[in-house]
Design a protein around this motif. Structure first.
Motif, PDB file in Angstrom:
ATOM      1  N   LEU A   1     -18.085 -19.367   8.647  1.00  0.00           N
ATOM      2  CA  LEU A   1     -19.278 -18.526   8.535  1.00  0.00           C
ATOM      3  C   LEU A   1     -19.947 -18.767   7.177  1.00  0.00           C
ATOM      4  O   LEU A   1     -21.179 -18.854   7.080  1.00  0.00           O
ATOM      5  N   ALA A   2     -19.120 -18.907   6.135  1.00  0.00           N
ATOM      6  CA  ALA A   2     -19.656 -19.143   4.782  1.00  0.00           C
ATOM      7  C   ALA A   2     -20.495 -20.419   4.761  1.00  0.00           C
ATOM      8  O   ALA A   2     -21.597 -20.448   4.195  1.00  0.00           O
ATOM      9  N   ASP A   3     -19.984 -21.475   5.414  1.00  0.00           N
ATOM     10  CA  ASP A   3     -20.730 -22.743   5.458  1.00  0.00           C
ATOM     11  C   ASP A   3     -22.078 -22.552   6.156  1.00  0.00           C
ATOM     12  O   ASP A   3     -23.099 -23.073   5.726  1.00  0.00           O
TER      13      ASP A   3
ATOM     14  N   ILE B   1     -31.350 -14.137   4.864  1.00  0.00           N
ATOM     15  CA  ILE B   1     -30.024 -14.773   4.994  1.00  0.00           C
ATOM     16  C   ILE B   1     -29.107 -14.287   3.867  1.00  0.00           C
ATOM     17  O   ILE B   1     -27.940 -13.956   4.094  1.00  0.00           O
ATOM     18  N   CYS B   2     -29.648 -14.197   2.661  1.00  0.00           N
ATOM     19  CA  CYS B   2     -28.840 -13.688   1.521  1.00  0.00           C
ATOM     20  C   CYS B   2     -28.391 -12.256   1.813  1.00  0.00           C
ATOM     21  O   CYS B   2     -27.252 -11.882   1.541  1.00  0.00           O
ATOM     22  N   ARG B   3     -29.320 -11.469   2.356  1.00  0.00           N
ATOM     23  CA  ARG B   3     -28.991 -10.060   2.631  1.00  0.00           C
ATOM     24  C   ARG B   3     -27.882  -9.978   3.674  1.00  0.00           C
ATOM     25  O   ARG B   3     -26.909  -9.237   3.525  1.00  0.00           O
ATOM     26  N   MET B   4     -28.011 -10.803   4.721  1.00  0.00           N
ATOM     27  CA  MET B   4     -26.989 -10.793   5.783  1.00  0.00           C
ATOM     28  C   MET B   4     -25.623 -11.221   5.237  1.00  0.00           C
ATOM     29  O   MET B   4     -24.580 -10.761   5.696  1.00  0.00           O
ATOM     30  N   ALA B   5     -25.654 -12.128   4.242  1.00  0.00           N
ATOM     31  CA  ALA B   5     -24.375 -12.646   3.713  1.00  0.00           C
ATOM     32  C   ALA B   5     -23.690 -11.630   2.803  1.00  0.00           C
ATOM     33  O   ALA B   5     -22.534 -11.827   2.401  1.00  0.00           O
ATOM     34  N   GLY B   6     -24.394 -10.554   2.465  1.00  0.00           N
ATOM     35  CA  GLY B   6     -23.793  -9.473   1.661  1.00  0.00           C
ATOM     36  C   GLY B   6     -23.386  -9.931   0.275  1.00  0.00           C
ATOM     37  O   GLY B   6     -24.168 -10.580  -0.417  1.00  0.00           O
ATOM     38  N   ASP B   7     -22.128  -9.655  -0.098  1.00  0.00           N
ATOM     39  CA  ASP B   7     -21.662  -9.954  -1.461  1.00  0.00           C
ATOM     40  C   ASP B   7     -21.379 -11.437  -1.692  1.00  0.00           C
ATOM     41  O   ASP B   7     -21.195 -11.874  -2.815  1.00  0.00           O
TER      42      ASP B   7
ATOM     43  N   GLY C   1     -33.528 -27.662  16.806  1.00  0.00           N
ATOM     44  CA  GLY C   1     -32.592 -28.662  17.346  1.00  0.00           C
ATOM     45  C   GLY C   1     -31.306 -28.702  16.539  1.00  0.00           C
ATOM     46  O   GLY C   1     -30.205 -28.803  17.093  1.00  0.00           O
ATOM     47  N   PHE C   2     -31.446 -28.579  15.221  1.00  0.00           N
ATOM     48  CA  PHE C   2     -30.274 -28.629  14.347  1.00  0.00           C
ATOM     49  C   PHE C   2     -29.337 -27.450  14.629  1.00  0.00           C
ATOM     50  O   PHE C   2     -28.127 -27.622  14.819  1.00  0.00           O
ATOM     51  N   PHE C   3     -29.906 -26.242  14.689  1.00  0.00           N
ATOM     52  CA  PHE C   3     -29.047 -25.061  14.913  1.00  0.00           C
ATOM     53  C   PHE C   3     -28.481 -25.052  16.343  1.00  0.00           C
ATOM     54  O   PHE C   3     -27.379 -24.582  16.564  1.00  0.00           O
ATOM     55  N   ARG C   4     -29.259 -25.584  17.290  1.00  0.00           N
ATOM     56  CA  ARG C   4     -28.713 -25.700  18.659  1.00  0.00           C
ATOM     57  C   ARG C   4     -27.487 -26.599  18.656  1.00  0.00           C
ATOM     58  O   ARG C   4     -26.493 -26.309  19.315  1.00  0.00           O
ATOM     59  N   GLY C   5     -27.582 -27.684  17.890  1.00  0.00           N
ATOM     60  CA  GLY C   5     -26.449 -28.622  17.785  1.00  0.00           C
ATOM     61  C   GLY C   5     -25.231 -27.927  17.176  1.00  0.00           C
ATOM     62  O   GLY C   5     -24.102 -28.080  17.669  1.00  0.00           O
ATOM     63  N   LEU C   6     -25.479 -27.143  16.125  1.00  0.00           N
ATOM     64  CA  LEU C   6     -24.365 -26.421  15.485  1.00  0.00           C
ATOM     65  C   LEU C   6     -23.743 -25.426  16.458  1.00  0.00           C
ATOM     66  O   LEU C   6     -22.521 -25.282  16.538  1.00  0.00           O
ATOM     67  N   LEU C   7     -24.615 -24.759  17.212  1.00  0.00           N
ATOM     68  CA  LEU C   7     -24.120 -23.765  18.174  1.00  0.00           C
ATOM     69  C   LEU C   7     -23.244 -24.448  19.233  1.00  0.00           C
ATOM     70  O   LEU C   7     -22.158 -23.945  19.570  1.00  0.00           O
TER      71      LEU C   7
ATOM     72  N   VAL D   1     -19.099 -17.814  13.719  1.00  0.00           N
ATOM     73  CA  VAL D   1     -20.068 -18.905  13.527  1.00  0.00           C
ATOM     74  C   VAL D   1     -20.996 -18.961  14.746  1.00  0.00           C
ATOM     75  O   VAL D   1     -22.218 -19.088  14.610  1.00  0.00           O
ATOM     76  N   LYS D   2     -20.417 -18.788  15.911  1.00  0.00           N
ATOM     77  CA  LYS D   2     -21.203 -18.816  17.160  1.00  0.00           C
ATOM     78  C   LYS D   2     -22.270 -17.720  17.149  1.00  0.00           C
ATOM     79  O   LYS D   2     -23.422 -17.948  17.490  1.00  0.00           O
ATOM     80  N   ARG D   3     -21.824 -16.516  16.719  1.00  0.00           N
ATOM     81  CA  ARG D   3     -22.752 -15.379  16.729  1.00  0.00           C
ATOM     82  C   ARG D   3     -23.922 -15.640  15.787  1.00  0.00           C
ATOM     83  O   ARG D   3     -25.087 -15.490  16.148  1.00  0.00           O
ATOM     84  N   LEU D   4     -23.615 -16.097  14.565  1.00  0.00           N
ATOM     85  CA  LEU D   4     -24.688 -16.341  13.594  1.00  0.00           C
ATOM     86  C   LEU D   4     -25.567 -17.512  14.059  1.00  0.00           C
ATOM     87  O   LEU D   4     -26.793 -17.462  13.943  1.00  0.00           O
ATOM     88  N   ALA D   5     -24.938 -18.573  14.599  1.00  0.00           N
ATOM     89  CA  ALA D   5     -25.717 -19.733  15.062  1.00  0.00           C
ATOM     90  C   ALA D   5     -26.668 -19.302  16.183  1.00  0.00           C
ATOM     91  O   ALA D   5     -27.828 -19.739  16.229  1.00  0.00           O
ATOM     92  N   THR D   6     -26.195 -18.390  17.055  1.00  0.00           N
ATOM     93  CA  THR D   6     -27.061 -17.901  18.139  1.00  0.00           C
ATOM     94  C   THR D   6     -28.265 -17.171  17.549  1.00  0.00           C
ATOM     95  O   THR D   6     -29.407 -17.352  17.989  1.00  0.00           O
ATOM     96  N   GLU D   7     -27.988 -16.356  16.524  1.00  0.00           N
ATOM     97  CA  GLU D   7     -29.064 -15.614  15.876  1.00  0.00           C
ATOM     98  C   GLU D   7     -30.081 -16.577  15.255  1.00  0.00           C
ATOM     99  O   GLU D   7     -31.295 -16.392  15.381  1.00  0.00           O
ATOM    100  N   LEU D   8     -29.565 -17.633  14.601  1.00  0.00           N
ATOM    101  CA  LEU D   8     -30.450 -18.584  13.923  1.00  0.00           C
ATOM    102  C   LEU D   8     -31.266 -19.388  14.938  1.00  0.00           C
ATOM    103  O   LEU D   8     -32.453 -19.654  14.717  1.00  0.00           O
ATOM    104  N   VAL D   9     -30.652 -19.717  16.062  1.00  0.00           N
ATOM    105  CA  VAL D   9     -31.393 -20.415  17.120  1.00  0.00           C
ATOM    106  C   VAL D   9     -32.540 -19.516  17.594  1.00  0.00           C
ATOM    107  O   VAL D   9     -33.680 -19.961  17.756  1.00  0.00           O
ATOM    108  N   GLY D  10     -32.234 -18.230  17.767  1.00  0.00           N
ATOM    109  CA  GLY D  10     -33.263 -17.280  18.207  1.00  0.00           C
ATOM    110  C   GLY D  10     -34.411 -17.212  17.215  1.00  0.00           C
ATOM    111  O   GLY D  10     -35.591 -17.249  17.586  1.00  0.00           O
ATOM    112  N   GLU D  11     -34.068 -17.128  15.922  1.00  0.00           N
ATOM    113  CA  GLU D  11     -35.083 -17.093  14.849  1.00  0.00           C
ATOM    114  C   GLU D  11     -35.997 -18.306  14.932  1.00  0.00           C
ATOM    115  O   GLU D  11     -37.210 -18.184  14.909  1.00  0.00           O
ATOM    116  N   GLU D  12     -35.355 -19.480  14.984  1.00  0.00           N
ATOM    117  CA  GLU D  12     -36.140 -20.721  14.950  1.00  0.00           C
ATOM    118  C   GLU D  12     -36.986 -20.851  16.215  1.00  0.00           C
ATOM    119  O   GLU D  12     -38.120 -21.324  16.156  1.00  0.00           O
ATOM    120  N   ALA D  13     -36.433 -20.421  17.340  1.00  0.00           N
ATOM    121  CA  ALA D  13     -37.220 -20.475  18.583  1.00  0.00           C
ATOM    122  C   ALA D  13     -38.453 -19.585  18.425  1.00  0.00           C
ATOM    123  O   ALA D  13     -39.560 -19.930  18.880  1.00  0.00           O
TER     124      ALA D  13
END
Ligand code: TPP
Ligand code: SF4
Ligand code: MG
Lengths: 277, 177
Positions: B13-15, B64-70, B119-125, B133-145
């Motif tokens: 998730l950190a990556d 993204i910084c806010r979501m990553a918290g501390d 395309g990049f985040f879809r590949g990661l997902l 990682v799956k949950r965040l990647a899904t969120e990022l795919v949604g954002e980019e879409a």
């Protein structure tokens, strides 16, 4: 503040307030990005770096960085940088130039800088044209470059900077493409770390006077073999490649030039005495 | 040369936070550079568009910084999120810029960048194993879409200029001929 508490710099920290006036699309924007990324990766602070240049669009780079800078005399960037590095060996000295600045008017300095092997990194943004003065041919212009200035082309054999660098004693030779700033930055990092004179030829399109160079992005490719430490082999390879082979091509092991005596004269009276007639 | 070779891997998730953060940082940098270029070349309509795009990406970066918290996402990004060969996918292609561009061209450029990011985040997902990682990647795919859809909507508002080409310059840079 002790060194451990100095915060790491971001790429933006190496940029000055001056906004570049290069044409949109010019490859030199990417080279500026590659410079700042390389400095981040090296962990050097702006005040530990000097960017020295000559004259040309490409040579405007020092003004756009926040490092020490010297926007010098046409073709003389290497002479200035050599003097600077000798008296301030602690500075990382990066020299920026173009194919006109570095290979025409500055051609002689180029040969001797390779030969002297002072610990400098020389980045030449090659667009095969004099961009700043509106499109005259340079030593790397193709012989069939046909304009009203050069009807039917120059008919002249282009200069081969990489081979000349190898023959003259450069200790590190690489070719990069501005359109890939990440790879260009990585090559510049390696060039700066490598002792002695490092030469990085960056293919950097002039979209205004050479719009055909927008197609370079589709022509460049990675060199199919790793760098060699044999200058003759490297020279043979670059003599026969297509000019679009990218990567580090040669890593030499000559020791960098070291002055025999302490050159850092900081007292002006002492300097005056030395030059007294 | 391909833009995806040597892309960083999101094995935790950190990556993924670091990669997503760096992609936005790079996008902000490019749009800000394009806005400055258009300012220097007196194309005010595009200054506004590129500044707006930079602002939108900056909001996303901060989110993204806010979501990553501390977690110090910027520091982790410096170590992990590097494209050694290709470029960060959402970066606009500076090499394609032209001082005669219209808003349509600028939005086409942004659309291409958003599509690369999608395309990049879809590949990661597709490659993700870890459920976080799956949950965040899904969120990022949604954002980019969402960003792709926005660019497509805006493009309807800014149709291509006559002939789809960049504007004619009545006083073009004169080469010495
Ligand atoms: C002594 C001197 N001679 C000639 C010039 C004119 N001049 C300025 S830039 C330039 C050529 C620059 O070409 P290059 O180094 O390839 O830079 P580019 O603009 O293409 O990046 C010339 C001939 C000058 N400034 N000074
Ligand atoms: S004239 Fe050519 S080299 Fe100079 S800024 Fe414009 S595109 Fe770049
Ligand atoms: Mg040139």
């Amino acid at each position: 503040m002790n060194a451990n508490t100095v915060p790491a710099c971001r790429a933006a920290d190496y940029r000055s307030e001056v906004k570049p006036i290069w044409c949109p699309g010019c490859g030199d924007y990417h080279v500026l990005m590659a410079f700042t990324r390389a400095f981040v990766a090296l962990g050097v602070r702006p005040e530990q770096v000097a960017v020295v240049s000559g004259i040309g669009c490409s040579s405007r780079i020092p003004a756009y960085t926040n490092c020490y800078g010297f926007h010098g005399v046409h073709g003389r960037a290497l002479a200035v940088a050599t003097g600077l590095k000798i008296v301030r060996p602690d500075l990382t000295v990066v020299v920026a130039s173009g194919d006109g600045d570095g290979y025409s008017i500055g051609g002689n300095h180029f040969l001797h800088a390779c030969r002297r092997n002072v610990d400098l990194t020389y980045v030449v943004m090659d667009n095969h044209i004099y961009g700043m003065t509106k499109g005259q041919p340079s030593p790397t212009t193709e012989p069939d470059f046909d304009t009203a200035l050069t009807p039917g082309g120059t008919g002249l054999r282009p200069f081969h900077p990489l081979v000349i660098a190898l023959a003259s004693g450069a200790n590190f030779v690489a070719r990069a493409f501005s359109g890939n700033p990440a790879e260009t930055a990585a090559i510049i990092v390696e060039a700066i770390r490598h002792p002695g004179f490092s030469f990085v030829e960056v293919l950097s399109p002039c979209v205004t006077y050479r719009p055909d160079q927008r197609a370079w992005k589709d022509r460049v490719h990675r060199a199919p073999v790793d760098a060699t430490d044999d200058a003759a082999r490297a020279a043979r390879r670059v003599m026969t490649d297509d000019g679009f082979n990218l990567g580090v091509l040669y890593r030499g092991s000559r020791p960098a030039y070291a002055p025999r005596h302490d050159t850092a004269v900081t007292d002006s009276a002492e300097l005056e005495r030395e030059f007294e007639l | 040369m391909s833009s995806t070779i040597d892309a960083p891997r999101a094995s935790s998730l950190a990556d993924l936070y670091a990669i997503a953060y760096q992609i936005e940082v790079d996008a902000v940098e490019r749009y800000a550079m394009l806005a400055d270029q258009m300012e220097m070349h007196n194309n005010p309509a595009l200054v506004d568009i590129f500044r707006d795009l930079a602002r939108a990406e900056a909001i996303h970066r901060d989110e993204i910084c806010r979501m990553a918290g501390d977690f110090d996402v910027a520091a982790h990004a410096r170590q992990t999120a590097c494209w050694r060969i290709g470029e960060s996918p959402e970066s606009a292609n500076l090499g394609a810029a032209d001082y005669r561009m219209s808003p349509h061209h600028a939005l086409q450029m942004a659309l291409a960048a958003e599509q690369r990011a999608l395309g990049f985040f879809r590949g990661l997902l597709a490659d993700a194993r870890d459920p976080d990682v799956k949950r965040l990647a899904t969120e990022l795919v949604g954002e980019e879409a969402g960003h792709v859809a926005l660019c497509l909507r805006l493009l309807q508002r800014y149709p291509p200029p006559g002939g789809g080409r960049v504007a004619e310059d009545p006083d073009p840079p004169a080469s010495q001929d």
